[in-house]
Write an enzyme that holds these catalytic residues in place. Structure first.
Site, mmCIF file in Angstrom:
data_model
loop_
_atom_site.group_PDB
_atom_site.id
_atom_site.type_symbol
_atom_site.label_atom_id
_atom_site.label_comp_id
_atom_site.label_asym_id
_atom_site.label_seq_id
_atom_site.Cartn_x
_atom_site.Cartn_y
_atom_site.Cartn_z
ATOM 1 N N LYS A 1 12.115 -21.044 8.644
ATOM 2 C CA LYS A 1 11.682 -19.861 7.903
ATOM 3 C C LYS A 1 12.755 -19.477 6.890
ATOM 4 O O LYS A 1 13.853 -19.052 7.260
ATOM 5 C CB LYS A 1 11.435 -18.674 8.841
ATOM 6 C CG LYS A 1 10.751 -17.534 8.084
ATOM 7 C CD LYS A 1 10.932 -16.185 8.732
ATOM 8 C CE LYS A 1 12.224 -15.513 8.362
ATOM 9 N NZ LYS A 1 12.353 -15.135 6.939
ATOM 10 N N GLU B 1 31.234 -5.969 6.429
ATOM 11 C CA GLU B 1 30.877 -6.948 5.406
ATOM 12 C C GLU B 1 30.144 -6.211 4.273
ATOM 13 O O GLU B 1 29.137 -5.555 4.514
ATOM 14 C CB GLU B 1 29.952 -7.981 6.060
ATOM 15 C CG GLU B 1 29.623 -9.145 5.181
ATOM 16 C CD GLU B 1 28.846 -10.227 5.939
ATOM 17 O OE1 GLU B 1 27.923 -9.864 6.698
ATOM 18 O OE2 GLU B 1 29.153 -11.404 5.748
HETATM 19 P P1 NAI Z 1 19.109 -10.619 7.765
HETATM 20 O O1 NAI Z 1 19.988 -11.052 8.848
HETATM 21 O O2 NAI Z 1 18.129 -9.525 8.017
HETATM 22 O O3 NAI Z 1 18.251 -11.863 7.232
HETATM 23 C C1 NAI Z 1 18.535 -13.216 7.470
HETATM 24 C C2 NAI Z 1 17.262 -13.941 7.903
HETATM 25 O O4 NAI Z 1 16.824 -13.438 9.162
HETATM 26 C C3 NAI Z 1 16.076 -13.766 6.963
HETATM 27 O O5 NAI Z 1 15.364 -14.973 6.916
HETATM 28 C C4 NAI Z 1 15.266 -12.696 7.658
HETATM 29 O O6 NAI Z 1 13.894 -12.733 7.323
HETATM 30 C C5 NAI Z 1 15.453 -13.054 9.097
HETATM 31 N N1 NAI Z 1 15.238 -11.959 10.053
HETATM 32 C C6 NAI Z 1 15.367 -10.625 9.860
HETATM 33 N N2 NAI Z 1 15.116 -9.950 10.995
HETATM 34 C C7 NAI Z 1 14.816 -10.881 11.932
HETATM 35 C C8 NAI Z 1 14.487 -10.801 13.319
HETATM 36 N N3 NAI Z 1 14.428 -9.641 13.956
HETATM 37 N N4 NAI Z 1 14.267 -11.952 13.975
HETATM 38 C C9 NAI Z 1 14.368 -13.137 13.358
HETATM 39 N N5 NAI Z 1 14.661 -13.271 12.048
HETATM 40 C C10 NAI Z 1 14.899 -12.147 11.345
HETATM 41 O O7 NAI Z 1 19.994 -10.244 6.544
HETATM 42 P P2 NAI Z 1 19.592 -9.331 5.283
HETATM 43 O O8 NAI Z 1 18.880 -8.094 5.714
HETATM 44 O O9 NAI Z 1 18.890 -10.182 4.339
HETATM 45 O O10 NAI Z 1 21.012 -8.914 4.744
HETATM 46 C C11 NAI Z 1 21.692 -7.791 5.298
HETATM 47 C C12 NAI Z 1 23.164 -8.062 5.444
HETATM 48 O O11 NAI Z 1 23.354 -9.156 6.327
HETATM 49 C C13 NAI Z 1 23.872 -8.501 4.182
HETATM 50 O O12 NAI Z 1 24.260 -7.445 3.398
HETATM 51 C C14 NAI Z 1 25.032 -9.233 4.743
HETATM 52 O O13 NAI Z 1 26.042 -8.326 5.105
HETATM 53 C C15 NAI Z 1 24.472 -9.897 5.969
HETATM 54 N N6 NAI Z 1 24.085 -11.290 5.716
HETATM 55 C C16 NAI Z 1 24.933 -12.265 6.087
HETATM 56 C C17 NAI Z 1 24.619 -13.575 5.824
HETATM 57 C C18 NAI Z 1 25.523 -14.677 6.220
HETATM 58 O O14 NAI Z 1 25.399 -15.768 5.713
HETATM 59 N N7 NAI Z 1 26.434 -14.451 7.125
HETATM 60 C C19 NAI Z 1 23.423 -13.951 5.111
HETATM 61 C C20 NAI Z 1 22.555 -12.858 4.808
HETATM 62 C C21 NAI Z 1 22.912 -11.578 5.093
#
Ligand code: NAI
Length: 809
Positions: free
Chosen positions: A192, A397
């Site tokens: 996904k 972060e």
């Molecule tokens: P997120 O963690 O919500 O999204 C990442 C992925 O997880 C997306 O594909 C999303 O659809 C999916 N997702 C969201 N909720 C889920 C759930 N309950 N169960 C399974 N999958 C789920 O991150 P978001 O909201 O896009 O970004 C928020 C913050 O997260 C950013 O500002 C950053 O600080 C951090 N982040 C860190 C990343 C990394 O590479 N370490 C990448 C993206 C975000």
């Protein structure tokens, strides 16, 4: 402007990349993208779509299918159906498919780069020169692993169906990091992509078709967090691989606790960028540009905390500000742009809010005078100085182009500041002294350390975090292991009920003061007189300790005879044990050779007490098993003494002028719930690998026969094991597990009991995202050294740190 004037100003003219092919691709799909399931496009069952927009101007690029639980189910079924055929192919056949994908990624690299930039907002220079080449490299490298799989991992089998959830910051690269190793090891996948950036994953679906990949081996279901949740919860998914926020990582850990799904998490970071006074400051500034302004700072391993040695702070800040003033911010498709757009309005708002909070906390905010484009989501490069180490901008972060600067005086202070975070993904160390750089690198709690360099990635080198940055590695040999299981373990039966039933023999009663320290031998052959054989104490910090509760457990033989009393340890005892473990630097800093010597000595001392211990143990497990347990225990300790100075790392050769030193480091302090079924051998089989590689341990012995602890103290006491390296707390495993799992200073939990204990260990350890290693409630034949000792245990006892060191001028 005349040529002469241009020559003087050296201004860049616009140099936009042509988006015609990418737009044509969207057009071919009618700007409406469906799921890719079972090798074909499939409309969403609920008919729901969402928009994906170009963050550089806010315009809609396409509508994309919103995946429901039904769509996820269809994709998982397709993956299951494809699984047997895919895993039965020869390694060479799988290698050919991966190789074909690598070549096709190269062939379509331009359209992939352009579409990535349009969907994500990152400069085309980055998607063209960094993201897509690394994607191709990942498939080439893993085509090689597919080819070598049977030779290199003969005892392993694929997990099965893998659910993969990826973020929006490196959309296609994260896909490659997940899909390439999964396919190489014979798994099928449902991936996904993030809702902000689903497009290149769908081009990749077409690449799979073009490569002739069997239908169902790769399935792409688009959608938001709800789709991800459905994938996580699907009962037929055997492993979840996730990259994203720590918050969602935690919820996935909790959601998968009651299943035996494998899990790897690559989460957030707040990585330190440490600059010593002898660093080459001009190179440092260029490194910093990459470190924090690559991809607008939306990088999990971004060097977002600048730690400067005080003597050069002023000069460095001034150089950084000069360089920031030359960074070009604007339309990401322009080939001369350094900083593009933030992925979405919600992220832009988040960055603004955090910077405002940092300023309210006392930070000084500096931004160059740059005009931001009128439309789209842009944020200027930002330097926050005078940041207090506890400020929100030093701890959380930000995921934006924001650098938080602090100073230090000594290398020790730099290490302390660097490690002052819940995260541990990456770090940079800049110094012209290789001694200082490597000395500091070794002390940093981070999965990757770049010396005089930054943000280097390669398929041959594992990437992943310590602490709340997650667990598991992507890339390299260790990355492959995340997608496989030992064949015997995958098919091991559940523990038989009678083993769990052993616990009922234990009952609690207040400890009788008269019994404390008593050791009455030779009475266990008089069943009519249930005299207490011996009473043991806890073993904390190398000393015998009374339990805080003042209560003890009666331990009875299978025939009901009272064998002795063991203390009923509680939360306080566990806390004391953790404190003692943290002080045991004589063990954590000991050389591998020293550790080996101590373990050999333990084996020697155990062998001297062979008959006496076997005799006592026979009351609970029978004479035959008791003798076998003691014999094999001596051998097991010998094995881990042998491994102590042999389980070493590797030196990788990434395709740059670098070496990457992959070091196996101890995880830290491990809480271990030992198996019930083999009180002595089981205890040593799990405690010894943890100790061998330099962890400190708090072990809870088998409830069936905790009295074994008493014999072990004496063995360890006479073997020069430093106090605190191993602490033993007897009591009810389920209660002690909870305290250990919830303790923030315990780095990992190992739990070898029934399925409910495994689920409990996972669910209760979400707080600081401990690494969890369990038997998943399955039986392990502790008497078979092929299954019960060796690399599998040692791999769980260590984490790989990659230290990248450049060479040449
Ligand atoms: P997120 O963690 O919500 O999204 C990442 C992925 O997880 C997306 O594909 C999303 O659809 C999916 N997702 C969201 N909720 C889920 C759930 N309950 N169960 C399974 N999958 C789920 O991150 P978001 O909201 O896009 O970004 C928020 C913050 O997260 C950013 O500002 C950053 O600080 C951090 N982040 C860190 C990343 C990394 O590479 N370490 C990448 C993206 C975000």
């Amino acid at each position: 402007m005349s040529i002469a004037e241009k020559f003087v100003s050296m201004e860049y003219g616009p140099a936009p990349e042509d988006s015609k092919d990418a737009v044509a691709w969207l057009g071919r799909h009618g700007h409406r993208l469906q799921h890719f399931i079972g090798g074909a496009w499939q409309a969403p069952a609920a008919g729901e779509y969402f928009d994906t927009v170009d963050p550089s101007n806010g315009e809609k690029l396409a509508s994309v299918a919103q995946g429901s639980a039904a769509d996820v189910d269809a994709a998982v079924k397709a993956a299951q159906a494809a699984s047997i055929g895919w895993r039965s192919l020869t390694p060479h056949a799988r290698a050919r498919y991966l190789y074909a994908i690598a070549r096709l990624v190269q062939k379509h690299s331009r359209v992939l780069a352009v579409l990535e930039t349009m969907d994500n907002g990152k400069p085309i220079r980055e998607s063209r020169d960094i993201d897509i080449p690394l994607v191709a490299r990942h498939f080439y490298h893993h085509a090689g692993w597919a080819q070598l799989l049977d030779q290199e991992f003969p005892e392993y089998v694929p997990c099965g169906v893998i659910g993969q959830i990826i973020p929006w910051n490196f959309p296609l690269l994260m896909l490659a990091w997940k899909i390439a190793p999964a396919l190489a090891t014979g798994n099928s996948v449902v991936l996904k992509p993030a809702e902000f950036t689903p497009l290149t994953a769908l081009v990749f679906a077409e690449i799979c078709q073009e490569a002739g990949l069997p239908a169902g081996v790769v399935n792409i279901v688009t959608g938001d967090g709800r789709t991800g949740e459905a994938l996580v919860k699907h009962p037929d998914v055997n492993k979840i691989a996730f990259t994203g926020s720590t918050e969602v990582g935690r919820s996935i850990r909790a959601a998968t606790a009651t299943s035996d799904k494998k899990l790897s998490l690559e989460l957030g970071g707040k990585s330190p960028f440490i600059v010593f006074e002898d660093a080459d400051l001009d190179s440092t500034v260029e490194g910093l540009v990459d470190g924090i302004w690559l991809n607008q700072g939306q990088v999990c391993c971004a060097g977002s905390r600048l730690l400067m040695q005080e003597s050069i702070a002023e000069a460095l800040i001034s150089k950084i500000q000069d360089r920031m003033s030359t960074l070009r911010i604007g339309a990401p498709l322009d080939k001369a742009i350094d900083i593009g757009a933030i992925v979405a309005q919600v992220q832009l708002d988040r960055i603004r809010k955090l910077v405002d909070q940092g300023v309210a906390d006392g930070a000084t905010c500096w931004q160059p005078q740059v005009a931001l484009p009128a439309r789209g989501f842009y944020y200027p490069p930002t330097l926050l100085s005078n940041v207090h180490p506890t400020s929100i901008v030093a701890q959380q972060e930000i995921f934006g182009p924001v650098l938080a600067a602090m100073t230090f005086r000594t290398p020790a202070e730099a290490v302390e500041l660097a490690n002052n975070t819940v995260y541990g993904l990456a770090a940079c160390v800049w110094s012209e002294s290789i001694n200082v750089a490597l000395h500091v690198a070794a002390q940093l709690k981070a999965g990757v350390v770049w010396v005089n360099s930054t943000n280097l990635f390669d398929a041959s080198c594992g990437f992943g975090g310590y602490r709340e940055s997650g667990y598991g590695r992507e890339g390299g040999r260790e990355g492959l292991l995340e997608y496989m299981e030992p064949a015997w373990f995958k098919s091991a039966p559940a523990l038989p009920a009678e083993v769990s039933g052993v616990r009922s023999q234990v009952s609690g009663k207040p400890e009788s003061p008269n019994n404390l320290g008593d050791e009455l031998d030779g009475s266990d052959n008089m069943p009519s007189l249930p005299t207490i054989d011996h009473t043991v104490k806890l073993y904390i910090g190398g000393k015998q300790a009374r339990p805080d509760s003042g209560y003890s457990l009666e331990v009875r033989a299978a025939d009901g005879r009272l064998l002795g009393e063991a203390p009923l340890g509680n939360r306080k005892d566990i806390r004391n044990a953790v404190e003692a473990a943290h002080k045991a630097t004589a063990w954590t800093k000991a050389t591998a050779h020293n550790r080996a010597q101590v373990l050999y000595y333990c084996a020697e001392n155990l062998s001297q007490r062979h008959d006496e211990i076997a005799h006592r143990l026979s009351a609970i497990v029978g004479e035959k098993q008791a003798a076998a347990e003691v014999d094999l225990s001596i051998q097991r300790i010998f094995s881990y003494a042998a491994w102590a100075d042999k389980f070493d790392g590797a030196v990788h050769n990434p395709p740059f002028r670098n070496v990457a030193i992959a070091m196996n480091e101890a995880v830290g302090t491990i809480g271990i719930i030992c198996p019930h079924e083999a009180p002595l051998l089981g205890f040593l089989s799990v405690v010894m690998p943890a100790l061998a590689v330099g962890n400190t341990v708090i072990a809870v012995p088998s409830e069936a026969y905790p009295l074994i602890a008493g014999d072990l103290y004496q063995v360890f006491d006479t073997s020069d094991l430093p106090g605190g390296a191993l602490n033993i707390v007897t009591g009810y495993a389920s209660q002690l597990l909870k305290t250990l799992a919830e303790h923030d200073d315990v780095d990992a939990i190992w739990c070898f009991g029934d399925a409910a204990s495994a689920a409990g260990a996972k669910a209760m350890s979400v707080g600081n995202l401990k690494q969890v290693f369990t038997n998943e409630g399955r039986a392990i034949d502790w008497f078979n050294p092929k299954l019960a000792e060796g690399r599998w245990f040692l791999e769980h006892a260590t984490q790989v740190k990659n230290i990248w060191v450049p060479y040449g001028e």
